[in-house]
Design a protein around this motif. Sequence first.
Motif, PDB file in Angstrom:
ATOM      1  N   ALA A  47     -19.821   9.721  34.821  1.00  0.00           N
ATOM      2  CA  ALA A  47     -19.999   9.364  36.229  1.00  0.00           C
ATOM      3  C   ALA A  47     -21.354   8.685  36.437  1.00  0.00           C
ATOM      4  N   LYS A  48     -21.514   8.077  37.611  1.00  0.00           N
ATOM      5  CA  LYS A  48     -22.755   7.392  37.940  1.00  0.00           C
ATOM      6  C   LYS A  48     -23.227   7.829  39.328  1.00  0.00           C
ATOM      7  N   TYR A  49     -24.486   8.170  39.421  1.00  0.00           N
ATOM      8  CA  TYR A  49     -25.079   8.647  40.673  1.00  0.00           C
ATOM      9  C   TYR A  49     -24.881   7.637  41.799  1.00  0.00           C
ATOM     10  N   ASP A  50     -25.265   6.393  41.556  1.00  0.00           N
ATOM     11  CA  ASP A  50     -25.165   5.380  42.609  1.00  0.00           C
ATOM     12  C   ASP A  50     -23.722   5.046  42.948  1.00  0.00           C
ATOM     13  N   ARG A  51     -22.841   5.107  41.973  1.00  0.00           N
ATOM     14  CA  ARG A  51     -21.427   4.833  42.259  1.00  0.00           C
ATOM     15  C   ARG A  51     -20.861   5.891  43.205  1.00  0.00           C
ATOM     16  N   SER A  52     -21.235   7.139  42.991  1.00  0.00           N
ATOM     17  CA  SER A  52     -20.771   8.200  43.884  1.00  0.00           C
ATOM     18  C   SER A  52     -21.297   7.997  45.302  1.00  0.00           C
ATOM     19  N   LEU A  53     -22.561   7.607  45.411  1.00  0.00           N
ATOM     20  CA  LEU A  53     -23.122   7.326  46.736  1.00  0.00           C
ATOM     21  C   LEU A  53     -22.391   6.156  47.397  1.00  0.00           C
ATOM     22  N   GLU A  54     -22.066   5.146  46.600  1.00  0.00           N
ATOM     23  CA  GLU A  54     -21.353   3.984  47.135  1.00  0.00           C
ATOM     24  C   GLU A  54     -19.958   4.372  47.633  1.00  0.00           C
ATOM     25  N   VAL A  55     -19.281   5.268  46.894  1.00  0.00           N
ATOM     26  CA  VAL A  55     -17.964   5.737  47.321  1.00  0.00           C
ATOM     27  C   VAL A  55     -18.070   6.458  48.663  1.00  0.00           C
ATOM     28  N   LEU A  56     -19.051   7.324  48.802  1.00  0.00           N
ATOM     29  CA  LEU A  56     -19.243   8.075  50.047  1.00  0.00           C
ATOM     30  C   LEU A  56     -19.544   7.140  51.218  1.00  0.00           C
ATOM     31  N   LYS A  57     -20.394   6.170  50.988  1.00  0.00           N
ATOM     32  CA  LYS A  57     -20.734   5.225  52.056  1.00  0.00           C
ATOM     33  C   LYS A  57     -19.538   4.342  52.397  1.00  0.00           C
ATOM     34  N   TYR A  58     -18.782   3.936  51.389  1.00  0.00           N
ATOM     35  CA  TYR A  58     -17.607   3.097  51.607  1.00  0.00           C
ATOM     36  C   TYR A  58     -16.587   3.834  52.482  1.00  0.00           C
ATOM     37  N   LEU A  59     -16.400   5.103  52.219  1.00  0.00           N
ATOM     38  CA  LEU A  59     -15.476   5.904  53.022  1.00  0.00           C
ATOM     39  C   LEU A  59     -15.852   5.846  54.501  1.00  0.00           C
ATOM     40  N   LYS A  60     -17.124   6.073  54.785  1.00  0.00           N
ATOM     41  CA  LYS A  60     -17.582   6.113  56.184  1.00  0.00           C
ATOM     42  C   LYS A  60     -17.566   4.727  56.811  1.00  0.00           C
ATOM     43  N   ASP A  61     -17.954   3.737  56.060  1.00  0.00           N
ATOM     44  CA  ASP A  61     -17.992   2.368  56.591  1.00  0.00           C
ATOM     45  C   ASP A  61     -16.600   1.823  56.891  1.00  0.00           C
TER      46      ASP A  61
END
Length: 289
Positions: free
Chosen positions: A183-197
Amino acid sequence: MSENTEVKERVAKPKWLRVKLPVGKKYTELRGLVDKYKLNTICTSGSCPNMGECWGEGTATFMILGNTCTRSCGFCGVKTGKPDTVEWDEPEKVARSIKLMSIKHAVVTSVDRDDLKDGGSIIWVETVKAIRRANPTTTLETLIPDFQGIEKNIDRLIAVAPEVISHNLETVRRLTREVRIQAKYDRSLEVLKYLKDNGQKRTKSGIMLGLGETEEEVIETLHDLAKAKVDIVTIGQYLQPSKKHLPVKEFITPEQFEKYKKIGLDLGFRHVESGALVRSSYKAQKHLE
C-alpha cells in the motif's frame, strides 16, 4: 538488562488492555445464530474485544471476497496467497446473515483482491444492493481497500451511496512501507479525498498505534486526514496477531489516547474514537449521528 528481559517487558500487556468477556441476552442470541448458521463475521473470526458491546447495540462486521488476501501486510492476521474464485452468491449470503441477526448497522469489509480487474468492486456493489433489498432499515458502512487508486472502481461504491465509506490509513507515513508493504500512504489519502470530492457524505479512516511511531508523526497523520476531508477517525492499539507479525513496540496509555482524541476534535473531525481497544468498527452506528 538482558535481551530476554527487554523482550518480556516490551510485550507485557498493561492492565488497561484487559478485555471483559462478552455477556448479555442479545450477545448470547447472536452467538447462537452465528454458530448455527455458520455466519461469517469478522467479530468472531478476528476475536474482536468489543464483540459483546457491538452486538448488544445491533452492530456487526462482515467480510466478503474470501479470506485470502493478495497483500501481505505486516500487522494483519488474514492469510496471504492466491485467493479462491469469486462466489457470486456471496452478496445474498451476507444479506441473509444480517437479516437473521437483526443487525441495525452493518459494517462490510474485504480482503484486497488485486488479482481481479475490478478489484472486487462489482461484488462490493452487489453486496450493498442485496443488503438493502433484504434489510431496508439497516444502515451501512463499507470499509474498502484502496482498489489501487483506480477511480472507476471507487466510483462504483460512491454510486450506491452507503451511509459511510471508510478506508484505513493504518499507520504513519514513515512506517507505511514496513506495515502495509504493497500500500501507499499518499494513495490512501487520495482515495479518501476522492470519495469526499465526488459526493460521498461521510468518510472515515483508522490508524493503529504502538508500532514505533512518534507523537509528532501521529499528529501529522491526523492533519493529513483532516486535509483529505475525512469525517470520522478511529485510533487504537496495535496487537501482534502472531510471532510472524510485527512486534508491539509500545503500549499507548489511556491519557495519550485521550490527548489524540482532543487534537482530532480540535482539527474538526465529526467523531474521534481513541482508545486501546478501539477497532475500525467500534461504535460505528454512532458515527451516523
